[in-house]
Every structure is written in C-alpha cells, then in structure tokens.
Design an enzyme around this catalytic site. Structure first.
Site, mmCIF file in Angstrom:
data_model
loop_
_atom_site.group_PDB
_atom_site.id
_atom_site.type_symbol
_atom_site.label_atom_id
_atom_site.label_comp_id
_atom_site.label_asym_id
_atom_site.label_seq_id
_atom_site.Cartn_x
_atom_site.Cartn_y
_atom_site.Cartn_z
ATOM 1 N N GLY A 1 0.790 -1.229 0.000
ATOM 2 C CA GLY A 1 0.000 0.000 0.000
ATOM 3 C C GLY A 1 0.813 1.265 0.000
ATOM 4 C CB CYS B 1 -22.275 2.200 -24.972
ATOM 5 S SG CYS B 1 -23.950 2.826 -25.151
ATOM 6 C CD GLU B 2 -22.229 1.712 -18.932
ATOM 7 O OE1 GLU B 2 -22.733 2.572 -18.187
ATOM 8 O OE2 GLU B 2 -22.726 0.585 -19.118
ATOM 9 C CE1 TYR C 1 -3.828 -3.824 -8.263
ATOM 10 C CE2 TYR C 1 -2.681 -1.803 -7.669
ATOM 11 C CZ TYR C 1 -2.988 -3.118 -7.420
ATOM 12 O OH TYR C 1 -2.463 -3.750 -6.325
ATOM 13 N NE ARG D 1 -5.733 2.644 -9.875
ATOM 14 C CZ ARG D 1 -5.417 3.825 -9.387
ATOM 15 N NH1 ARG D 1 -5.114 4.823 -10.196
ATOM 16 N NH2 ARG D 1 -5.398 4.036 -8.088
ATOM 17 N N GLY E 1 2.975 -3.164 -4.421
ATOM 18 C CA GLY E 1 2.620 -3.427 -5.805
ATOM 19 C C GLY E 1 2.683 -2.146 -6.608
#
Length: 861
Positions: free
Chosen positions: A705, A811-812, A840, A780, A743
């Site tokens: 983290g 299409c959003e 990510y 993200r 990560g």
C-alpha cells in the site's frame, strides 16, 4: 509611532514538514516584512507527529516500551533539521520534558487528560523551536513566543476532564497588552504554536484536533490583525475536495456564514471553530497554499455580494453515528425534547443534525465534536430508554449541498437529487439558516454521491466572481509540473514510434522499474520485498523485478502459475500465495508447488486439518481499521472481507496445534495509496504484540500500500522516514524479520498509456476529446475516481488552450478518463499520453462492448 499592521499566518503540518515548505514560509515572511507588516507565524506539529505522540501516550499507559516511537519522533525532526542544515540541539530541553512526562505516565500505568495534553502539545513546541532555527538560517530572524502565555482556556467545570484538556475554548478580544508585548520584540517576525493554550492552573490544554486554525484566529483577534491567512496544501476552498474530484472549482470568495457551513459540514480545509473570532471582529481570512504560493486562493470576509440563490459547494463527512428515538408519547408532549437532549448533555455529547416528526426524533453525532466511545453510546441508549426507544445507526455519512438561499433552488435540484434513488436515507435536514441541505446515508455511499452531484451541479460552470479555475487547471497552469522530469518526456520519440504501430498501448519503462526496486531494496529495516503481481503481471515486468532481487506475492493460482511460467528458475519459496475466500483445492495446489501460503480465516484450517498437516503458514490479521485513498482499497475493518480479528487467534492456535501446522509468520495489510510513513511501524508493533501467542513466529509481513502522489503537487511517501521508523522497531525486535509486499509503488510511475484521438466535440461550455482507449482500457478513474495526468504527446510543447473532458468509446456515461483537463489545441490523430498507469491498468482491463484490449510493451534503456 503608528501601531504595526499585524498579519497572522497559520501553517499546517504538511506545510512545516519539509525544507522546501520552510523556504516558502521564509519567502512569504520576508515579503510581508518588506511591505511593512509584522507577521506572526502560527505553526502546527510536523505532519504525522501528533499521531505518533498519541501512540506514545497509549504505549506508556499500557506498559509497552515507548522507545521506538520516541526514536521515530526524534528522527523526523532530525531529518528536517539535517535537510535545512541546522542543528537540532535547541530541542534538547523539550526532549527531556517529553521523556519525563512519558516516564510519569508509565509509572502511573495510565494517562490523565492533563498528561495526554502535555504530551500531544509537545509537537507544536518542537516544530516552532526548530522553525525558529530554520527561519534564522534563511535570514529571517524570528522571536519564539509561547502561545500558552497569551491563550487562556475558558473555565468549564461542567465538562468532563477529557473535554476540558482536549477540546478547550478561549475567550479573546483585541488586547493592547498582547499587542504591546509582541510589538516590543526585537524581530519583525514572531513564531508561535497552534493547537495549545493554558488553563487557570498554567497547565497545557489542547484546542482539539485541527485546533491550529483556531489558535491562529485567536491571535488574529488578540492583535486586531489586518487579516488572517491559513496556509495549507491546497490553494483555497473548492466546490468539493479537489483531491477526490480534480474538476472541483476554486471558490474565490465566501461569506463567513458560507465558510462556516462548509467547514461544519465536512470541509477539511478549515476548522469550524476558527471562523467565530475573525467574524466577530471583521477580520478577513485568506486560504492559501504553500504548494502554490502565487495563487490568491479564497477570501472569506463580510464584503461578499449576495448573488442570489446558489449552491456553492458539496461536502461529505463520514464516521457519523445517528441516534433514532421513537415514541408515540412525544406527540403534544411538553418538554420531551428538553428531556432527551438533557440526556445527551449529561453524557457530554454534542448533537449535530436534528430531524423531528410526531413519533420520531433522529440526531447525528459527529466524531469531530465527540469521543464516540461505544460504552458512552451504550449508556446514552440506556438512559434514553426512560423516554423513548433509541436505536443506534453507525457507519453513516452526511452529504451536504452548501450555498445561499437553498430553499429557493429546491425546484431546480430535482435532477441532482435523483442520485439518491435506491439509497438508504436515514435523515434529511434543511438548515434553518437556508445555507445547507443535508442527507444522512450509508458511509460507503457518500464519496460516490458527491462525485455524481458535483458532475451535475458544477461540470458546466464557468469562471466568474465566485467560481475560479478547476483544481486540474490550477495544477496544470500554476503548480510545479513534474512532467518535464518524468521518464517519458525524454523518450517521447520512442513512444510516438510505438503509437504509430498501434493504439491503445501500455508502455512500461525498465529503468523506472529498476529504480523503484532499488529504492525499496535500500530500506535497511526490510529483510525481504515481495512484489504484489496483481498490480501488473506482465512477464517482462516480472523478469525485470526478479532480476532486481525481488520476490513475488500472488493472490490466485493463476498468478502463481504466471510467475513460475515467466520465471522457471525462480525459487518456489520466493513466492507468497495469499488468497482470500479460496477453495481448499487452491491451498492444496499451492502446497504442491512449494510456495509459501498465508491463511486469512480459521475455517479452512479447522475443517481441513489434513490439508495443512505439517505445513508452515502465515496468518493474516485484521487490526480493525483500514487506510488508503478510497474505500474500495481499504482492506481492514469490519466492512472489509480480509483477515482474522485478534479474537480469532486462540481458535487459530488450537486448530494449528490439532493439525500439526506451524504459524511462522503474521501478516497485515490495511489498504493502498498510503503516504503516512508511520503506518507500517504501527502495523509491525500491532503484529509484534500478537506474536507471543505463536512460538514459531519469526517473520512479520507488514503488507504494502505504499502510496505514490495521487496528483501533481500531492505528497508522496517519504521512504527515509519510513525506514527510520521501521529501524526503530527492529532495534526493539531484532529476532523478527520484516517483509513488505508493495505493488503499485513499484510499477505505477513506470507505465503510460498511449491513446489516439478519434474525435473532438463541443456542447455548450463543455469540450470533449475522444480516444480509442476508454474505461475498458483504464478502469481506475471510473471505479475509484482516480486522477491520472494526461498530456498531448504529439503537441507536448504547445501551450494549454482548452479545458476538456477526456472520454473513451464505451457506451457508458461514466466512460471519462479525465475531467477538466488542460490541453493544447487537439485534433483527431493526435497521441495522448496518460501517465502513472503501470499499476492496475492493463491488469484490470475488460472486454466490455467487445472492444479489444490494449497491447503492452517494455521500453528498454
């Protein structure tokens, strides 16, 4: 002789924590002195120190050794002194006082409220004594003033001691004696403390967390200052938190009432109590930023024109507790409210919002104003039982629309209020002052609702006398831009050549990967670094990090297989398998492959002892609270599915003994995007406190983290401070190895996404730039509201010309990669670069709309 024109300048914890910020403070003070002012600098403790001092109190009271925490506090001040080139010797007397008080607490076996106030108040005393030396080194001689000699807490015998010592208030007014005392100092600049005052006995008392703003307001009133300036890490108040919503607009001017409402309803920039003193004496308050001192910021004053009904900001606060009181007996009952509120007063609880009906009264309790101890709440509910049936609703959030004449706008807010469809709404409150309209909802819904409301209410807003530029525009146009120093700037030609072959394309820079790995390998206190491959499992990335000496953390059998396929010679014990809610066969396959295994629930071990017989495993423990930049990445606490609570450990020990399984390591992970260096030392102490229950434990894995800056100008993680804190822990626990499993820290800044402009469009005041990459490529921003810098790589040197929404082909309506971004004139065919996407990005891509995935490439030196 004319009286001096006083300016009071408050600098918060992040503003006094680095040599760079102190250079800004010195420059600002010099400028004001040159203009004929007498600046009084009110300073907080260094960032994170108050939390460390709180830990110190708890450790000493519990009989635990405070040496590691004391060493960490010393180290942070020594590092700042060293960074500026001054000696920390001037702090010796304060260190002695702090250590003596800690010894007293340890001898008592408990900390009184007076002890706690004395220890926590040391943070400001230390920072200002060090600040005095730093200013002198910058040719700004300053006189150190003890705030406790001028700020006297009001006597409040009716309050419990915890409130009297921990959340005191002062009665202040323009004081000629104080003015004369400070005017007679030999230096033009004075430096003093926020957060602390004294009581009638001369003891240190605190003004509550965030109380440095209030201290500065008290000094402004005492000195009848020309203005008060609050210097923080953002350049003013915004339409919402700009760190969460980069499209938030700067509020150029606000009235005292509006600012008070915004601060009270969850705005994090100003402490609500700081406004009353300046309002009483008509002292303008300016909010400015040490990150961007050239920006004028927000002015709060009595001279704000009434622009009619208007929503000016959105705020959200979490951690709220609601109390629902039901009874038919209150209908036409005289004195019912007086009776129940007397119960709240008896328990020292301050009520925030109130809503009433014929048979129900619902109130909220804000943790900023109350210590919401479960035992206190239980006693409250018990005593309320004499008048009603009381029910506690924990984990609430309050979402508020703040502005002027809100009632006159209700008919226009219909579309905005549709965002509350299908939400559990516990309470609606419309302020009698007509300054806010608030909804009490589930805590986890509050950030999402703020994002949606802000988009509806402010996306099309253009600058005027009240609304300034967006946070994104300010960062792009005013703040120091890191883009010129980023690796991709020097590799522009190579990147454009890759984009000519195909877009969208993720590109990873090998040199940056190696540099980040070297940064972590340099941590002396960390014995082993495991890369969390879920961030980016690309085989070339794995090979690069393996070559740099890293091991690997996996959360699925597929990830284990990916590592062993990409790195056939990598030792199995260099792979850590840490699944969650995994089927028994996943553990069986992991043991067969010879990798290390972490268990985060007792049940698999208790129900399948043969599977774990003779094995050595790690156990993941939940410390009870998560951390991180978004609720979806916080991996601890009752609302998180990860880990075992400490109460489970006796059952774990019994199950391990029955199965013949050795617990050789303890693991904890609390979230992602964390930039507070003390986090991992605190987690190590937490695990060490549990290790005695497991005689075979030899390793503590404090998780990952480790945060990278969330946006340009945002703070990153101080690795040197992290290492200092972990080293102090290791000195106390030399028999325990420390592991970490970062990560995103390793790969985020190494990755960029290249996308080609397909179309541009203008609809009213909104300009759109469309790409061949969208939320299917980079999820993200839609999932977390995350910010990723975006530049036009084809026109890198062209000046910014437009504020645009960068969108994709999905299409959003949520397919937005960047809101309110500053770009040059941009045309179809241009290549845009989205940075800090090495983590990510590709690993979370989707086949939604059946659009193809982006390709990936490694850029070698």
């Amino acid at each position: 002789m004319d009286a001096p024109s006083w300016l009071v300048l408050k600098f918060g914890g992040t503003s006094v924590a680095t040599p760079e910020r102190w250079r800004t403070i010195a420059t600002v003070a010099q400028r004001y002195v040159a203009d004929g002012y007498r600046p009084v600098l009110v300073c907080s403790a260094l960032s994170g120190i108050s939390d460390q001092l709180e830990n110190l109190v708890q450790e000493a009271a519990a009989g635990a050794s405070p040496d590691a925490t004391l060493a960490a506090v010393r180290a942070q001040h020594a590092a700042l002194a060293d960074g500026v080139g001054v000696s920390p010797d001037g702090l010796d007397a304060l260190w002695a006082t702090l250590e003596a008080r800690v010894e007293t607490i340890a001898a008592q076996g408990a900390a009184t409220p007076a002890d706690r106030a004395a220890v926590l108040g040391m943070g400001e005393l230390l920072s200002t004594r060090l600040g005095e030396a730093i200013l002198a080194a910058h040719d700004v001689p300053a006189t150190w003033i003890d705030a406790r000699q001028h700020l006297r807490a009001a006597d409040a015998p009716h309050l419990p001691p915890a409130r009297r010592y921990g959340s005191a208030t002062c009665s202040v007014y323009p004081d000629p004696v104080t003015q004369q005392h400070l005017a007679q100092t030999t230096d033009a600049v004075c430096i003093t403390q926020g957060f602390i005052a004294s009581n009638a006995l001369g003891e240190t008392v605190l003004l509550g967390r965030g109380g440095s703003d209030t201290s500065a307001a008290y000094f402004a009133a005492l000195l009848d200052a020309e203005r008060l300036e609050i210097w923080t890490d953002v350049p003013g108040l915004f339409t919402t938190n700009p760190h969460d919503v980069p499209a938030a607009r700067l509020l150029k001017q606000l009235s005292y009432d509006e600012a008070q409402e915004l601060a009270t309803m969850g705005g994090s920039i100003l402490h609500p109590r700081c406004l009353a003193p300046v309002r009483q004496y008509d002292i303008p308050l300016h909010v400015r930023s040490t990150n961007a001192p050239a920006i004028d910021g927000t002015v709060i004053s009595p001279d704000v024109p009434d622009t009619g009904p208007q929503v000016k900001a959105l705020s959200a606060k979490t951690g709220i507790t609601a109390i629902r009181m039901d009874t038919l007996g209150m209908w036409q009952e005289v004195g019912f409210l007086a009776d129940v509120f007397a119960v709240f007063k008896h328990h020292g609880l301050s009520v925030d919002l109130v809503a009433t009906s014929e048979a129900n009264v619902t109130v909220t309790l804000d943790p900023m104003a109350n210590a919401l101890d479960p035992e206190v709440i239980d006693r409250l509910v018990h005593d309320l039982g004499a008048y009603c049936t009381a029910r506690v609703v924990r984990g609430c959030g309050v979402v508020s629309l703040v502005g002027r004449h809100i009632r006159a706008l209700l008919h226009e807010l219909g579309p905005a209020l549709e965002v509350f469809d299908e939400q559990q709404i516990y309470m609606v409150s419309q302020a009698a002052s007509d300054l806010n309209f608030s909804f009490v909802v589930d805590e986890e819904q509050a950030p999402r609702l703020v994002h949606k409301l802000h988009d509806i209410l402010f996306a099309a807003r253009t600058p005027d006398a009240t609304f300034g530029p967006t946070w994104s525009e300010l960062v792009a146009d005013e703040a120091p831009a890191p883009a010129a120093e980023a690796w991709w700037h020097a590799r522009r030609d190579d990147l454009l050549a890759l984009a000519a072959d195909a877009t969208p394309t993720y590109v990873y820079d090998e040199a940056t990967l190696r540099a980040r790995a070297a940064d972590l390998q340099s941590l002396a206190a960390v014995d082993r670094v495991f890369y969390a491959i879920k961030a980016n499992p690309h085989p070339a990335v794995l090979r690069t990090l393996a070559d740099a000496g890293l091991s690997f953390e996996c959360v699925s059998p597929g990830e284990v297989e990916r590592v062993q396929t990409a790195l056939p010679d990598h030792p199995a014990r260099g792979i850590l398998f840490q699944p969650n809610f995994a089927a028994p066969d996943e553990y069986r396959r992991a043991f067969a492959r010879g990798v290390r295994v972490t268990l985060d629930n007792v049940q698999p071990l208790a129900e399948h002892p043969a599977l774990f017989a003779g094995q050595e495993i790690f156990a993941r423990i939940d410390p009870g609270a998560g951390r991180g930049h978004h609720r979806h990445v916080r991996t601890a606490g009752a609302q998180s599915k990860f880990g075992m609570v400490p109460d489970d450990l006796s059952a774990l020990r019994r199950a391990a003994d029955a199965a013949g399984t050795r617990i050789t390591g303890l693991h904890v992970h609390v979230g992602s995007g964390i930039t507070e260096p003390s986090t991992w030392a605190e987690l190590a102490r937490f695990l060490a406190s549990l290790a005695d229950a497991f005689p075979h434990v030899e390793t503590l894995n404090v998780g990952g983290g480790l945060g990278v800056p969330r946006a340009p100008g945002a703070p990153g993680l101080d690795l040197a401070a992290l290492d200092e804190q972990l080293t102090a822990f290791k000195r106390e626990h030399p028999h325990l190895a420390l592991w970490m499993e970062p990560g995103r820290f390793l790969v985020a800044e190494a990755g960029v996404l290249l996308a080609r402009v397909t179309q541009t469009k203008t609809k009213g005041p909104v300009h759109y730039v469309g790409l061949d990459a969208g939320m299917h490529t980079l999820l993200r921003p839609a999932l977390y509201g995350s910010y990723h810098p975006i530049v036009n790589l084809s026109r890198l040197d062209a000046p910014a010309a437009h504020t645009v929404q960068v969108v994709g082909p999905i299409c959003e309506s949520g397919d937005v990669l960047g809101r309110s971004r500053r770009l040059p004139d941009t045309a179809p065919g241009d290549v845009l670069l989205i940075s800090t996407v090495g983590a990510y990005g590709a690993s979370m891509s989707l086949p939604y709309n059946l659009r193809p995935a982006a390709r990936e490439a490694l850029l070698t030196p």
